[in-house]
Design an enzyme around this catalytic site. Structure first.
Site, PDB file in Angstrom:
ATOM      1  N   THR A  24      43.138 -46.706  68.021  1.00  0.00           N
ATOM      2  CA  THR A  24      42.925 -47.903  67.195  1.00  0.00           C
ATOM      3  C   THR A  24      41.906 -47.602  66.094  1.00  0.00           C
ATOM      4  OG1 THR A  24      43.276 -49.199  69.195  1.00  0.00           O
ATOM      5  CG2 THR A  24      42.245 -50.342  67.339  1.00  0.00           C
TER       6      THR A  24
ATOM      7  N   ARG B 240      35.185 -67.785  68.471  1.00  0.00           N
ATOM      8  CA  ARG B 240      34.103 -68.781  68.571  1.00  0.00           C
ATOM      9  C   ARG B 240      32.950 -68.441  67.622  1.00  0.00           C
ATOM     10  NH1 ARG B 240      34.621 -71.481  74.127  1.00  0.00           N
ATOM     11  NH2 ARG B 240      36.706 -72.351  73.790  1.00  0.00           N
TER      12      ARG B 240
ATOM     13  N   ARG C 289      43.315 -40.927  81.021  1.00  0.00           N
ATOM     14  CA  ARG C 289      43.877 -40.024  80.005  1.00  0.00           C
ATOM     15  C   ARG C 289      43.212 -38.648  80.098  1.00  0.00           C
ATOM     16  NH1 ARG C 289      47.200 -41.524  75.776  1.00  0.00           N
ATOM     17  NH2 ARG C 289      46.673 -43.699  75.944  1.00  0.00           N
TER      18      ARG C 289
ATOM     19  N   ASP D 287      36.089 -43.628  77.174  1.00  0.00           N
ATOM     20  CA  ASP D 287      35.990 -42.313  76.518  1.00  0.00           C
ATOM     21  C   ASP D 287      35.620 -42.412  75.041  1.00  0.00           C
ATOM     22  OD1 ASP D 287      38.321 -43.573  75.806  1.00  0.00           O
ATOM     23  OD2 ASP D 287      39.579 -41.790  75.914  1.00  0.00           O
TER      24      ASP D 287
ATOM     25  N   ARG E 262      44.834 -51.473  84.962  1.00  0.00           N
ATOM     26  CA  ARG E 262      44.639 -52.127  83.651  1.00  0.00           C
ATOM     27  C   ARG E 262      44.660 -53.644  83.748  1.00  0.00           C
ATOM     28  NH1 ARG E 262      47.698 -48.450  79.744  1.00  0.00           N
ATOM     29  NH2 ARG E 262      48.926 -50.262  79.212  1.00  0.00           N
TER      30      ARG E 262
ATOM     31  N   ILE F 112      48.027 -50.880  87.817  1.00  0.00           N
ATOM     32  CA  ILE F 112      47.202 -51.964  88.401  1.00  0.00           C
ATOM     33  C   ILE F 112      45.765 -51.826  87.892  1.00  0.00           C
ATOM     34  CG2 ILE F 112      48.560 -52.278  90.532  1.00  0.00           C
ATOM     35  CD1 ILE F 112      46.124 -50.992  92.000  1.00  0.00           C
TER      36      ILE F 112
ATOM     37  N   GLY G 279      46.309 -49.331  74.855  1.00  0.00           N
ATOM     38  CA  GLY G 279      46.416 -49.816  76.244  1.00  0.00           C
ATOM     39  C   GLY G 279      45.510 -51.030  76.430  1.00  0.00           C
TER      40      GLY G 279
ATOM     41  N   GLY H  81      40.954 -48.574  71.565  1.00  0.00           N
ATOM     42  CA  GLY H  81      40.355 -47.273  71.857  1.00  0.00           C
ATOM     43  C   GLY H  81      40.383 -46.353  70.645  1.00  0.00           C
ATOM     44  N   ASP H  82      40.353 -45.038  70.897  1.00  0.00           N
ATOM     45  CA  ASP H  82      40.227 -44.102  69.769  1.00  0.00           C
ATOM     46  C   ASP H  82      41.432 -44.127  68.819  1.00  0.00           C
ATOM     47  OD1 ASP H  82      41.784 -42.924  71.703  1.00  0.00           O
ATOM     48  OD2 ASP H  82      40.787 -40.977  71.652  1.00  0.00           O
TER      49      ASP H  82
ATOM     50  N   ARG I 122      51.382 -49.870  70.573  1.00  0.00           N
ATOM     51  CA  ARG I 122      51.016 -48.648  69.843  1.00  0.00           C
ATOM     52  C   ARG I 122      52.046 -48.545  68.721  1.00  0.00           C
ATOM     53  NH1 ARG I 122      49.916 -46.711  75.468  1.00  0.00           N
ATOM     54  NH2 ARG I 122      47.650 -46.566  75.601  1.00  0.00           N
TER      55      ARG I 122
ATOM     56  N   ALA J  98      35.306 -64.437  71.884  1.00  0.00           N
ATOM     57  CA  ALA J  98      33.989 -64.316  71.249  1.00  0.00           C
ATOM     58  C   ALA J  98      34.115 -64.170  69.730  1.00  0.00           C
ATOM     59  CB  ALA J  98      33.235 -63.127  71.848  1.00  0.00           C
TER      60      ALA J  98
ATOM     61  N   LYS K 173      35.359 -34.105 110.121  1.00  0.00           N
ATOM     62  CA  LYS K 173      35.987 -35.208 109.381  1.00  0.00           C
ATOM     63  C   LYS K 173      37.462 -35.268 109.754  1.00  0.00           C
ATOM     64  CE  LYS K 173      33.093 -35.808 105.419  1.00  0.00           C
ATOM     65  NZ  LYS K 173      32.972 -36.205 104.045  1.00  0.00           N
TER      66      LYS K 173
ATOM     67  N   THR L 191      38.905 -50.280  76.231  1.00  0.00           N
ATOM     68  CA  THR L 191      39.808 -49.381  76.958  1.00  0.00           C
ATOM     69  C   THR L 191      39.219 -49.150  78.339  1.00  0.00           C
ATOM     70  OG1 THR L 191      40.528 -47.064  77.183  1.00  0.00           O
ATOM     71  CG2 THR L 191      38.680 -47.434  75.738  1.00  0.00           C
ATOM     72  N   ILE L 192      40.083 -49.005  79.334  1.00  0.00           N
ATOM     73  CA  ILE L 192      39.540 -48.750  80.674  1.00  0.00           C
ATOM     74  C   ILE L 192      38.990 -47.327  80.793  1.00  0.00           C
ATOM     75  CG2 ILE L 192      41.058 -50.412  81.826  1.00  0.00           C
ATOM     76  CD1 ILE L 192      42.651 -47.927  82.908  1.00  0.00           C
ATOM     77  N   ASP L 193      39.330 -46.445  79.834  1.00  0.00           N
ATOM     78  CA  ASP L 193      39.007 -45.017  79.986  1.00  0.00           C
ATOM     79  C   ASP L 193      37.527 -44.691  79.782  1.00  0.00           C
ATOM     80  OD1 ASP L 193      41.718 -44.722  80.345  1.00  0.00           O
ATOM     81  OD2 ASP L 193      42.099 -43.995  78.318  1.00  0.00           O
TER      82      ASP L 193
HETATM   83  O1  F6P Z   1      44.189 -45.551  77.494  1.00  0.00           O
HETATM   84  C1  F6P Z   1      44.414 -46.382  78.574  1.00  0.00           C
HETATM   85  C2  F6P Z   1      45.464 -45.809  79.481  1.00  0.00           C
HETATM   86  O2  F6P Z   1      45.650 -46.715  80.549  1.00  0.00           O
HETATM   87  C3  F6P Z   1      45.207 -44.389  79.979  1.00  0.00           C
HETATM   88  O3  F6P Z   1      44.300 -44.378  81.062  1.00  0.00           O
HETATM   89  C4  F6P Z   1      46.599 -43.948  80.336  1.00  0.00           C
HETATM   90  O4  F6P Z   1      46.708 -42.540  80.247  1.00  0.00           O
HETATM   91  C5  F6P Z   1      47.440 -44.605  79.285  1.00  0.00           C
HETATM   92  O5  F6P Z   1      46.696 -45.700  78.786  1.00  0.00           O
HETATM   93  C6  F6P Z   1      48.779 -45.098  79.779  1.00  0.00           C
HETATM   94  O6  F6P Z   1      49.470 -45.624  78.691  1.00  0.00           O
HETATM   95  P1  F6P Z   1      50.849 -46.426  78.838  1.00  0.00           P
HETATM   96  O7  F6P Z   1      50.527 -47.793  79.366  1.00  0.00           O
HETATM   97  O8  F6P Z   1      51.383 -46.468  77.458  1.00  0.00           O
HETATM   98  O9  F6P Z   1      51.693 -45.658  79.808  1.00  0.00           O
END
Ligand code: F6P
Length: 328
Positions: free
Chosen positions: A109, A29, A176, A134, A261, A259, A15, A106-107, A76, A26, A218, A130-132
């Site tokens: 990779t 360069r 994820r 993790d 990502r 959004i 992702g 990410g993992d 992927r 980076a 609330k 990765t945005i996760d």
């Molecule tokens: O690993 C990054 C991620 O955005 C996860 O947060 C999410 O579960 C997954 O990738 C979504 O993958 P795809 O873009 O293949 O649907």
């Protein structure tokens, strides 16, 4: 520096995440600075399998530090999951005279990189993108900070309409199997409840807490739900269950989706990507291989790909307590 490496390849895989372009820049360069050739492979491992690459020099990465996505594209690769696909990739790299690869992802990779280096004795360095967030061996992954800011901005907007209509919103965020995005964005956006896969708080507790919120005056509430959370089957069923049990609530569901990502990387992610990738090139030139670079206590460090994959980067459980206190 002991320099046996004359030509470095770089790719982005899995992702995409904001800051991957800053990372590519980076790498390219740093190679130019140290007089090493650099090539960029398209679509992650798939480009390695197909021998799809381009020569990169310092000018080829102009004006990309601020751009989201990845100019090298990402994928992927199914082919790379097979020994035959990885053999093809090894042949392509040898044909392209590439001595080592820098893998940004990410993992998944890093798993691919580890098995490839074991099978073909090929040096790789992993850069966590990765945005996760993790990945073990780094406190921050490239893209996580930007994603958090995107989520908080979105929830702030949802809060406006939730408050106008006295509604309860369930906001599903990515991550994820990890709750980093949910936990930190939830606190940043002042969510009433945060549901993450690492901690099953149970449906009864959720109902009791929402009921308490309502009784305390609330008028609207936000529940941030990590996509990997196991409390309900999915966010829609969870919302349905809560509405059935607390009919006074007018509930809505928002799935933030991809959004999270996109977008221009935050300054933090640009600096992180820059620091990690200068180090990645320098490690290769120093003769190191099969490690991942990481950001630990504001320093750039490295750990073996094996431990990056074997161990788990846990959430800070104290943040749940903080969220509980502050949502009173
Ligand atoms: O690993 C990054 C991620 O955005 C996860 O947060 C999410 O579960 C997954 O990738 C979504 O993958 P795809 O873009 O293949 O649907």
């Amino acid at each position: 520096m002991v320099n046996k490496i004359k030509r470095i390849g770089v790719m982005t895989s899995g992702g995409d995440s904001p800051g991957m372009n800053a990372a590519i820049r980076a790498v390219v360069r740093s190679c130019a600075y140290y007089n090493v050739e650099c090539v960029g492979f398209y679509r992650g491992f798939q480009g390695m399998v197909e021998g799809d690459y381009m020569e990169m020099d310092a000018r080829s990465v102009r004006n990309i530090i601020s751009r989201g996505g990845t100019i090298l594209k990402s994928a992927r690769s199914k082919d790379f999951l097979t020994p035959q696909g990885r053999k093809k990739a090894a042949n392509s790299l040898s044909k392209a005279k590439v001595d080592a690869m820098i893998l940004i992802g990410g993992d998944g990779t890093f798993r691919g990189g580890k098995i490839f280096s074991e099978e073909h004795g090929f040096p790789v360095i992993g850069v966590p993108g990765t945005i996760d967030n993790d990945i073990f061996g780094t406190h921050y992954t490239i893209g996580y900070d930007t994603a958090l800011n995107t989520v908080v901005e979105a929830i702030d907007k949802i809060r406006d309409t939730a408050s106008s209509h006295n509604r309860l919103f369930f906001v599903e965020v990515m991550g994820r199997d990890a709750g980093f995005i949910a936990l930190n964005s939830g606190i940043g956006a002042g969510a009433e409840e945060i549901l993450i896969p690492e901690e099953d708080l149970g449906l009864d507790r959720l109902l009791a807490s929402l009921e308490r919120s309502r009784k305390s005056g609330k008028m609207s509430s936000i529940v941030v739900v990590s996509e990997g959370d196991k409390i309900g089957k999915n966010v829609f069923e969870l919302a349905e269950y809560v509405t059935k049990n607390l009919p006074d609530y007018d509930s809505k569901v928002t799935v933030l989706g991809h959004i999270q990502r996109g977008g221009s990387p935050s300054c933090f992610d640009r600096v992180l990507a820059s620091r990690l990738c200068v180090k990645a090139v320098e490690l290769l030139l120093d003769g190191q291989k099969n490690v991942m670079v990481g950001f630990v206590n504001n320093q750039i460090e490295s750990c073996s790909l094996v431990s990056a994959l074997k161990e788990k980067h846990d959430i800070n459980r104290d943040l749940l307590r903080i969220s509980d206190i502050l949502s009173t």
